[in-house]
Design a protein around this motif. Sequence first.
Motif, short mmCIF file in Angstrom:
data_model
loop_
_atom_site.label_atom_id
_atom_site.label_comp_id
_atom_site.label_asym_id
_atom_site.label_seq_id
_atom_site.Cartn_x
_atom_site.Cartn_y
_atom_site.Cartn_z
N MET A 1 0.95 -1.35 0.01
CA MET A 1 0.17 0.05 0.03
C MET A 1 0.92 1.30 0.10
N LEU A 2 0.61 2.20 -0.81
CA LEU A 2 1.35 3.36 -0.90
C LEU A 2 0.84 4.37 0.03
N LYS A 3 1.85 4.80 0.84
CA LYS A 3 1.52 5.90 2.03
C LYS A 3 1.70 7.24 1.12
N ARG A 4 0.33 8.04 1.29
CA ARG A 4 0.36 9.25 0.52
C ARG A 4 0.24 10.46 1.78
N LYS A 5 0.83 11.65 1.49
CA LYS A 5 0.68 12.59 2.54
C LYS A 5 -0.87 13.04 2.63
N ILE A 6 -1.44 13.01 1.34
CA ILE A 6 -3.16 13.42 1.76
C ILE A 6 -3.95 12.47 2.46
N ASP A 7 -3.38 11.30 2.64
CA ASP A 7 -4.27 10.75 3.62
C ASP A 7 -4.25 11.13 4.97
N SER A 8 -3.09 11.77 5.68
CA SER A 8 -3.38 12.39 6.82
C SER A 8 -3.89 13.78 6.82
N TYR A 9 -3.95 14.44 5.49
CA TYR A 9 -4.69 15.59 5.51
C TYR A 9 -6.11 15.34 5.34
N ILE A 10 -6.65 14.25 5.02
CA ILE A 10 -8.09 13.97 4.93
C ILE A 10 -8.43 13.58 6.48
N ARG A 11 -7.65 12.87 7.10
CA ARG A 11 -7.95 12.46 8.56
C ARG A 11 -7.98 13.97 9.27
N GLU A 12 -7.07 14.88 9.21
CA GLU A 12 -7.13 16.00 10.07
C GLU A 12 -7.92 16.89 9.52
N TYR A 13 -8.67 16.87 8.28
CA TYR A 13 -9.80 17.69 7.93
C TYR A 13 -11.00 17.29 8.52
N TYR A 14 -11.28 15.88 8.64
CA TYR A 14 -12.56 15.53 9.17
C TYR A 14 -12.56 15.35 10.78
N ASN A 15 -11.42 15.64 11.27
CA ASN A 15 -11.28 15.71 12.63
C ASN A 15 -11.50 17.26 13.10
N THR A 16 -11.53 18.25 12.17
CA THR A 16 -11.67 19.61 12.51
C THR A 16 -12.66 20.38 11.74
N HIS A 17 -13.41 19.66 10.97
CA HIS A 17 -14.39 20.33 10.04
C HIS A 17 -15.50 19.20 9.97
N ARG A 18 -16.72 20.02 9.96
CA ARG A 18 -18.00 19.13 9.81
C ARG A 18 -18.45 19.35 8.23
N ASN A 19 -17.79 19.97 7.43
CA ASN A 19 -18.01 20.16 6.05
C ASN A 19 -17.74 19.15 5.32
N ALA A 20 -18.14 18.85 3.97
CA ALA A 20 -17.69 17.82 3.14
C ALA A 20 -16.31 18.34 2.63
N LEU A 21 -15.68 17.40 1.93
CA LEU A 21 -14.44 17.62 0.98
C LEU A 21 -14.58 17.03 -0.26
N LEU A 22 -13.89 17.74 -1.22
CA LEU A 22 -13.83 17.27 -2.58
C LEU A 22 -12.41 17.21 -3.17
N ILE A 23 -11.93 16.14 -3.46
CA ILE A 23 -10.80 15.73 -3.66
C ILE A 23 -10.81 15.55 -5.25
N THR A 24 -10.03 16.55 -5.72
CA THR A 24 -9.66 16.47 -7.31
C THR A 24 -8.49 16.49 -7.94
N PHE A 105 -26.96 21.43 1.48
CA PHE A 105 -28.21 20.94 2.24
C PHE A 105 -27.81 19.62 3.03
N LEU A 106 -26.93 18.59 2.34
CA LEU A 106 -26.80 17.50 3.08
C LEU A 106 -25.82 17.56 4.33
N VAL A 107 -24.76 18.57 4.29
CA VAL A 107 -24.19 18.98 5.32
C VAL A 107 -24.92 19.68 6.60
N ASP A 108 -25.73 20.46 5.79
CA ASP A 108 -26.89 21.24 6.89
C ASP A 108 -27.66 20.16 7.80
N GLU A 109 -28.10 19.20 7.01
CA GLU A 109 -29.08 18.08 7.70
C GLU A 109 -28.13 17.45 8.56
N GLY A 110 -26.79 17.07 8.50
CA GLY A 110 -25.99 16.80 9.55
C GLY A 110 -26.09 15.23 10.04
#
Length: 448
Positions: A1-24, A105-110
């Motif tokens: 399995m390849l270790k990517r920097k974005i993996d820790s970014y995603i974890r941190e994002y969801y620990n500190t935000h309630r919003n959705a995240l778009l990976i492009t 609307f989905l984020v608001d619904e919660g």
Amino acid sequence: MLKRKIDSYIREYYNTHRNALLITGARQTGKTFSIRQFGKSFKNFVEINFVDNPEAVSVFQSAKNSEDILLRLSMMTSTPLVKGETLIFFDEVQKCPELVTAIKFLVDEGSYRYILSGSLLGVELKDLRSEPVGYMGVKEMYPLDFEEFISCIGISDNVINALRKAWENRTPVDEFVHTKMLELFRLYLVVGGMPAAVSKYIERNNLQEVMTVQQDIIRLYKRDIAQYDPKNKLSIEEIFNLIPPELNAKNKRFILKRLNENAKFERYQNSFLWLKNAGVALPVYCVEEPKIPLLLSRSRNLFKLFQNDVGLLAAQYAEGIQLRIIKGDKGINHGSIYENAVAQELVAHSIEPYYYNNKKRGELDFVISLGDKVIPIEVKSGKDYETHRALSNIMDCGEYALPEAIVFNNDNLRIDGRLVYAPIYMVMFLQRNDKAPSYYKVDVSMIQ
């Protein structure tokens, strides 16, 4: 399995935000894999792919509100939707822009957490009725950078940290380590950072099989060109095919006349934008002056065009060149490949690269801004790396008063006045440091 920097970014994002995240990002850069890995941290994980499941597009297009969307979603999956413990992944969302609009609307619904992914987003999501500002973060994903690459093939964090310390303290690297790092960098020039190619190398150590994977990706990109922009597909593919020979020319600037003797930038502008927005090419624009902010002196139609992945670039050159690159064959012009690797690294680190060209002073390979400083960069693959007329002219110019310049080359790190001669692999340590003041109050007591 390849270790990517974005993996820790995603974890941190969801620990500190309630919003959705778009990976492009471009196709085949590993977006879906990283999201699925993150999904394992939830009790339940639901994935809807709008390419593999095209009927889902019409299902969500006609939904009126979040209640409608969740009801229809529950009918499309056998996975229980458990409030607070479910991550819902919408993949290839460029096929369903209505879903991107509705995410607020989905984020608001919660009830659940949401993550989205898509390729060609810059090309396809042009007509959003309402962009969900404040409800969705956006993170672009790139091929593996050099640090990720060496970590995946077994270089320990201790070695990387020792190299980082040498860079920060401007001290030479242990000679044995330096030699091995140059060998690894040359390997990276060939394998590149596309996850499928890196995985194939780790699994088989077979460069021919790696090249087969890379050729498949190139064919995929060309199919995208034909499928998504049929009106301009001939000029887009022609530009894409010209990237390797243009970079190998003495003047690496993209010359439109090689497309057509009477070519005008205005006619081909949309084709260049398509390649940039699809993430498969990296334009580096010319600046007239090395001054902050660089964007203000950017030329609109003078640029170099790099591949999004240096391994794909190498795969477009002649067969058999890969092993010669790894061995450091002096009969090969490494300049274009080195520059592509540097451009790719800078972009992956959210640093906007430019280049400088002036008839009187000459041309600099790259110019970047870090914080409040402009830093000129020269990339040298040969032994004459101390010969850099344009760089000397710029550094001697009192008008710009540049504090430091970097010459990336194959020798060990050393300092000569304001010039940092750094081994090419240390480009991995160029990082943005955008620490804006967190608190500032204006004193208005004197004019109240």
